[in-house]
Design a protein around this motif. Structure first.
Motif, PDB file in Angstrom:
ATOM      1  N   PRO A 120      28.919   1.746-103.261  1.00 46.56           N
ATOM      2  CA  PRO A 120      29.835   3.565-103.186  1.00 46.56           C
ATOM      3  C   PRO A 120      29.120   4.603-102.396  1.00 46.56           C
ATOM      4  O   PRO A 120      30.088   5.153-101.572  1.00 46.56           O
ATOM      5  N   ARG A 121      28.348   5.262-103.153  1.00 49.51           N
ATOM      6  CA  ARG A 121      26.726   6.643-103.215  1.00 49.51           C
ATOM      7  C   ARG A 121      26.655   5.728-101.111  1.00 49.51           C
ATOM      8  O   ARG A 121      26.976   6.513 -99.969  1.00 49.51           O
ATOM      9  N   TYR A 122      25.876   4.851-101.094  1.00 46.02           N
ATOM     10  CA  TYR A 122      25.702   4.761-100.271  1.00 46.02           C
ATOM     11  C   TYR A 122      26.893   3.996 -98.675  1.00 46.02           C
ATOM     12  O   TYR A 122      26.487   5.243 -97.881  1.00 46.02           O
ATOM     13  N   GLU A 123      27.757   3.997 -98.927  1.00 44.15           N
ATOM     14  CA  GLU A 123      29.219   4.115 -98.662  1.00 44.15           C
ATOM     15  C   GLU A 123      29.298   4.786 -97.967  1.00 44.15           C
ATOM     16  O   GLU A 123      29.579   5.365 -96.480  1.00 44.15           O
ATOM     17  N   LYS A 124      29.485   5.836 -98.692  1.00 45.46           N
ATOM     18  CA  LYS A 124      29.955   7.675 -97.999  1.00 45.46           C
ATOM     19  C   LYS A 124      28.520   8.078 -96.923  1.00 45.46           C
ATOM     20  O   LYS A 124      29.224   8.498 -96.363  1.00 45.46           O
ATOM     21  N   LEU A 125      27.826   8.366 -97.818  1.00 41.34           N
ATOM     22  CA  LEU A 125      26.273   8.630 -97.289  1.00 41.34           C
ATOM     23  C   LEU A 125      26.263   8.147 -95.787  1.00 41.34           C
ATOM     24  O   LEU A 125      26.282   9.099 -94.716  1.00 41.34           O
TER      25      LEU A 125
ATOM     26  N   LEU B 266      23.484  21.574 -95.160  1.00 43.30           N
ATOM     27  CA  LEU B 266      23.863  20.295 -95.118  1.00 43.30           C
ATOM     28  C   LEU B 266      24.958  19.773 -95.921  1.00 43.30           C
ATOM     29  O   LEU B 266      23.912  18.975 -96.897  1.00 43.30           O
ATOM     30  N   ASN B 267      25.575  18.767 -96.185  1.00 48.30           N
ATOM     31  CA  ASN B 267      26.296  18.388 -97.419  1.00 48.30           C
ATOM     32  C   ASN B 267      25.811  17.110 -97.025  1.00 48.30           C
ATOM     33  O   ASN B 267      25.015  16.485 -98.037  1.00 48.30           O
ATOM     34  N   VAL B 268      25.350  16.093 -96.519  1.00 49.08           N
ATOM     35  CA  VAL B 268      25.154  14.519 -96.097  1.00 49.08           C
ATOM     36  C   VAL B 268      23.537  15.409 -95.739  1.00 49.08           C
ATOM     37  O   VAL B 268      22.846  14.704 -97.054  1.00 49.08           O
ATOM     38  N   TRP B 269      22.330  16.438 -95.862  1.00 48.98           N
ATOM     39  CA  TRP B 269      21.281  16.833 -96.956  1.00 48.98           C
ATOM     40  C   TRP B 269      21.402  16.800 -98.415  1.00 48.98           C
ATOM     41  O   TRP B 269      20.686  15.996 -99.450  1.00 48.98           O
ATOM     42  N   LYS B 270      22.542  17.552 -98.603  1.00 53.55           N
ATOM     43  CA  LYS B 270      22.215  17.506-100.378  1.00 53.55           C
ATOM     44  C   LYS B 270      22.746  16.376-100.606  1.00 53.55           C
ATOM     45  O   LYS B 270      22.408  16.288-102.426  1.00 53.55           O
ATOM     46  N   ASP B 271      23.717  15.588-100.767  1.00 54.92           N
ATOM     47  CA  ASP B 271      23.930  14.354-101.363  1.00 54.92           C
ATOM     48  C   ASP B 271      22.955  13.562-100.845  1.00 54.92           C
ATOM     49  O   ASP B 271      22.872  12.388-101.677  1.00 54.92           O
ATOM     50  N   SER B 272      22.061  13.181 -99.614  1.00 55.86           N
ATOM     51  CA  SER B 272      21.183  12.356 -99.456  1.00 55.86           C
ATOM     52  C   SER B 272      19.742  12.533-101.307  1.00 55.86           C
ATOM     53  O   SER B 272      18.850  11.673-101.130  1.00 55.86           O
ATOM     54  N   MET B 273      19.838  14.022-101.392  1.00 53.61           N
ATOM     55  CA  MET B 273      18.346  14.328-101.912  1.00 53.61           C
ATOM     56  C   MET B 273      19.299  14.164-103.670  1.00 53.61           C
ATOM     57  O   MET B 273      18.603  13.383-103.859  1.00 53.61           O
ATOM     58  N   ASP B 274      20.366  14.058-103.748  1.00 60.54           N
ATOM     59  CA  ASP B 274      20.579  13.793-105.170  1.00 60.54           C
ATOM     60  C   ASP B 274      21.045  12.347-105.147  1.00 60.54           C
ATOM     61  O   ASP B 274      20.816  12.159-106.087  1.00 60.54           O
ATOM     62  N   LEU B 275      20.549  11.595-104.499  1.00 61.65           N
ATOM     63  CA  LEU B 275      20.658  10.041-103.521  1.00 61.65           C
ATOM     64  C   LEU B 275      19.058   9.974-104.468  1.00 61.65           C
ATOM     65  O   LEU B 275      19.175   8.875-105.289  1.00 61.65           O
ATOM     66  N   ALA B 276      18.612  10.391-104.017  1.00 60.75           N
ATOM     67  CA  ALA B 276      17.351  10.482-103.764  1.00 60.75           C
ATOM     68  C   ALA B 276      16.845  10.925-105.118  1.00 60.75           C
ATOM     69  O   ALA B 276      15.605   9.727-106.107  1.00 60.75           O
ATOM     70  N   ALA B 277      16.868  11.514-106.243  1.00 60.64           N
ATOM     71  CA  ALA B 277      16.500  11.744-107.211  1.00 60.64           C
ATOM     72  C   ALA B 277      16.985  11.158-107.760  1.00 60.64           C
ATOM     73  O   ALA B 277      16.675  10.728-109.235  1.00 60.64           O
ATOM     74  N   ASP B 278      18.640  10.614-107.860  1.00 58.56           N
ATOM     75  CA  ASP B 278      18.925   9.115-109.254  1.00 58.56           C
ATOM     76  C   ASP B 278      18.042   8.185-108.628  1.00 58.56           C
ATOM     77  O   ASP B 278      17.943   7.841-109.026  1.00 58.56           O
ATOM     78  N   ILE B 279      17.649   7.660-107.599  1.00 66.25           N
ATOM     79  CA  ILE B 279      17.070   6.606-107.313  1.00 66.25           C
ATOM     80  C   ILE B 279      15.684   6.730-108.618  1.00 66.25           C
ATOM     81  O   ILE B 279      15.422   5.464-108.629  1.00 66.25           O
ATOM     82  N   TYR B 280      14.597   7.765-108.439  1.00 65.93           N
ATOM     83  CA  TYR B 280      13.864   8.331-108.586  1.00 65.93           C
ATOM     84  C   TYR B 280      14.056   7.691-110.113  1.00 65.93           C
ATOM     85  O   TYR B 280      13.119   7.037-111.227  1.00 65.93           O
TER      86      TYR B 280
END
Length: 132
Positions: A109-114, A17-31
């Motif tokens: 913008p990443r929050y909005e897209k997700l 799922l793209n939504v899972w992939k994008d949320s994983m990328d976001l989580a890694a960036d937040i870390y």
């Protein structure tokens, strides 16, 4: 969930799922972003932001694993809530000087897209019939 077309590959697992992939990328960036926070924030804002960020893909994965469309939608809504929580923590972190303005502007913008991806996914599941 296995409707494969040339434009849309088959979904066999939540990791597809793209939504899972994008949320994983976001989580890694937040870390990564929160590594620069002061040590005294380790159990405060750092912990809150990391927890809410990691909760987004975790809820997507858990909901998928429940294998029932209605339950999956509930978990996607929890992921939406965690995204809003993360967004709020990010705005607060910027207000109190933990995040630079350019960092906030790059995350918004990443929050909005997700968020849009999650809403769209929920709607598509609600339109579909049967169990996931």
């Amino acid at each position: 969930m296995d409707d494969a077309t040339p434009e849309r590959p088959a979904i066999h697992d939540y990791r597809d799922l793209n939504v899972w992939k994008d949320s994983m990328d976001l989580a890694a960036d937040i870390y990564a972003v929160t590594r620069a926070f002061p040590r005294e924030e380790m159990f405060g804002m750092t912990s809150q932001m990391r927890r809410s960020a990691s909760s987004i893909p975790a809820n997507i994965a858990e909901g998928f694993g429940r294998a029932q469309r209605k339950v999956f939608v509930q978990y996607l809504r929890m992921a939406q809530g965690s995204l809003k929580e993360l967004e709020t923590h990010t705005i607060l972190a910027a207000r109190v000087g933990l995040l630079a303005d350019h960092q906030l502007r790059s995350l918004e913008p990443r929050y909005e897209k997700l968020g849009k991806m999650l809403v769209s996914f929920v709607r598509s599941l609600q339109r579909a019939k049967g169990d996931a």
